[in-house]
Write a protein that holds these residues in place. Structure first.
Motif, PDB file in Angstrom:
ATOM      1  N   ALA A  23      31.856  99.438  17.279  1.00 61.63           N
ATOM      2  CA  ALA A  23      32.695  98.243  17.116  1.00 61.63           C
ATOM      3  C   ALA A  23      32.004  97.011  17.686  1.00 61.63           C
ATOM      4  CB  ALA A  23      34.046  98.464  17.790  1.00 61.63           C
ATOM      5  N   SER A  24      31.295  97.173  18.784  1.00 56.40           N
ATOM      6  CA  SER A  24      30.558  96.054  19.378  1.00 56.40           C
ATOM      7  C   SER A  24      29.426  95.596  18.467  1.00 56.40           C
ATOM      8  CB  SER A  24      29.998  96.444  20.747  1.00 56.40           C
ATOM      9  OG  SER A  24      31.049  96.690  21.656  1.00 56.40           O
ATOM     10  N   VAL A  25      28.722  96.531  17.866  1.00 59.11           N
ATOM     11  CA  VAL A  25      27.642  96.192  16.937  1.00 59.11           C
ATOM     12  C   VAL A  25      28.211  95.429  15.746  1.00 59.11           C
ATOM     13  CG1 VAL A  25      25.949  97.149  15.321  1.00 59.11           C
ATOM     14  CG2 VAL A  25      26.131  98.088  17.633  1.00 59.11           C
ATOM     15  N   VAL A  26      29.313  95.915  15.194  1.00 59.74           N
ATOM     16  CA  VAL A  26      29.958  95.237  14.061  1.00 59.74           C
ATOM     17  C   VAL A  26      30.322  93.806  14.436  1.00 59.74           C
ATOM     18  CG1 VAL A  26      32.067  95.181  12.654  1.00 59.74           C
ATOM     19  CG2 VAL A  26      30.800  97.321  12.937  1.00 59.74           C
ATOM     20  N   GLU A  27      30.897  93.624  15.602  1.00 59.92           N
ATOM     21  CA  GLU A  27      31.330  92.299  16.035  1.00 59.92           C
ATOM     22  C   GLU A  27      30.139  91.347  16.199  1.00 59.92           C
ATOM     23  OE1 GLU A  27      34.103  90.224  19.451  1.00 59.92           O
ATOM     24  OE2 GLU A  27      34.108  92.400  19.238  1.00 59.92           O
ATOM     25  N   VAL A  28      29.068  91.800  16.818  1.00 62.58           N
ATOM     26  CA  VAL A  28      27.884  90.947  17.001  1.00 62.58           C
ATOM     27  C   VAL A  28      27.268  90.571  15.661  1.00 62.58           C
ATOM     28  CG1 VAL A  28      25.502  90.917  17.870  1.00 62.58           C
ATOM     29  CG2 VAL A  28      27.360  91.725  19.347  1.00 62.58           C
ATOM     30  N   LEU A  29      27.150  91.541  14.768  1.00 63.51           N
ATOM     31  CA  LEU A  29      26.607  91.253  13.443  1.00 63.51           C
ATOM     32  C   LEU A  29      27.458  90.214  12.718  1.00 63.51           C
ATOM     33  CD1 LEU A  29      25.616  94.852  12.345  1.00 63.51           C
ATOM     34  CD2 LEU A  29      24.032  92.956  12.719  1.00 63.51           C
ATOM     35  N   ARG A  30      28.762  90.426  12.727  1.00 61.22           N
ATOM     36  CA  ARG A  30      29.687  89.508  12.041  1.00 61.22           C
ATOM     37  C   ARG A  30      29.636  88.121  12.659  1.00 61.22           C
ATOM     38  NH1 ARG A  30      34.923  87.611  12.698  1.00 61.22           N
ATOM     39  NH2 ARG A  30      34.948  88.667  14.707  1.00 61.22           N
ATOM     40  N   GLU A  31      29.639  88.046  13.976  1.00 64.38           N
ATOM     41  CA  GLU A  31      29.608  86.750  14.666  1.00 64.38           C
ATOM     42  C   GLU A  31      28.311  85.984  14.404  1.00 64.38           C
ATOM     43  OE1 GLU A  31      30.335  87.649  18.767  1.00 64.38           O
ATOM     44  OE2 GLU A  31      32.506  87.803  18.466  1.00 64.38           O
ATOM     45  N   ASN A  32      27.265  86.709  14.039  1.00 64.49           N
ATOM     46  CA  ASN A  32      25.976  86.074  13.767  1.00 64.49           C
ATOM     47  C   ASN A  32      25.711  85.896  12.278  1.00 64.49           C
ATOM     48  OD1 ASN A  32      24.221  85.620  16.358  1.00 64.49           O
ATOM     49  ND2 ASN A  32      25.456  87.444  16.711  1.00 64.49           N
ATOM     50  N   VAL A  81      20.684  98.850   8.529  1.00 67.78           N
ATOM     51  CA  VAL A  81      21.494 100.052   8.760  1.00 67.78           C
ATOM     52  C   VAL A  81      21.480 100.336  10.252  1.00 67.78           C
ATOM     53  CG1 VAL A  81      21.752 102.525   8.358  1.00 67.78           C
ATOM     54  CG2 VAL A  81      20.972 101.041   6.510  1.00 67.78           C
ATOM     55  N   VAL A  82      22.687 100.459  10.830  1.00 66.11           N
ATOM     56  CA  VAL A  82      22.820 100.837  12.229  1.00 66.11           C
ATOM     57  C   VAL A  82      23.623 102.127  12.248  1.00 66.11           C
ATOM     58  CG1 VAL A  82      23.617 100.185  14.529  1.00 66.11           C
ATOM     59  CG2 VAL A  82      22.802  98.419  12.950  1.00 66.11           C
ATOM     60  N   ASN A  83      22.965 103.224  12.598  1.00 68.39           N
ATOM     61  CA  ASN A  83      23.627 104.521  12.637  1.00 68.39           C
ATOM     62  C   ASN A  83      24.120 104.798  14.045  1.00 68.39           C
ATOM     63  OD1 ASN A  83      24.557 107.040  11.825  1.00 68.39           O
ATOM     64  ND2 ASN A  83      22.667 108.022  12.475  1.00 68.39           N
ATOM     65  N   VAL A  84      25.421 104.636  14.240  1.00 63.85           N
ATOM     66  CA  VAL A  84      26.023 104.870  15.543  1.00 63.85           C
ATOM     67  C   VAL A  84      26.630 106.272  15.596  1.00 63.85           C
ATOM     68  CG1 VAL A  84      27.730 104.022  17.207  1.00 63.85           C
ATOM     69  CG2 VAL A  84      26.486 102.403  15.773  1.00 63.85           C
ATOM     70  N   LEU A  85      26.959 106.817  14.436  1.00 60.78           N
ATOM     71  CA  LEU A  85      27.566 108.132  14.395  1.00 60.78           C
ATOM     72  C   LEU A  85      26.650 109.145  15.060  1.00 60.78           C
ATOM     73  CD1 LEU A  85      29.894 109.915  13.309  1.00 60.78           C
ATOM     74  CD2 LEU A  85      28.435 110.378  11.351  1.00 60.78           C
TER      75      LEU A  85
END
Length: 92
Positions: A23-32, A81-85
């Protein structure tokens, strides 16, 4: 000093992007400025505006196919691609 990450307009796929690190990665990507598609087994109630959520189990071939098609349909391609799973069979 600039902290521009050069993400504006980039298309990102983040696995397991609804909790914790994902969720943090998604937020940083979106904010940028990145367009983001993220996966989860179910869509969260607190989804972020501008983020495409795909409910899929990506431990299966069918789930991976669904995510790939959704990302291509929504964004036309993927740049990041960011694989967090992750997972472990080890006991807690």
């Amino acid at each position: 000093m600039s902290f521009d990450l050069g993400l504006a307009g980039r298309r990102a796929l983040v696995t397991a992007g609804t909790k914790g690190v994902g969720a943090s990665v998604v937020e940083v990507l979106r904010e940028n400025g990145a367009k983001v598609v993220t996966t989860a087994r179910s869509i969260p109630g607190n989804s972020l505006a501008g983020v495409q959520y795909v409910a899929a189990d990506i431990t299966t071939a069918e789930g991976c196919t669904l995510v790939a098609h959704s990302a291509l349909d929504h964004m036309g391609g993927i740049d990041i691609v960011v694989n967090v799973l992750g997972g472990s069979e080890a006991p807690a």
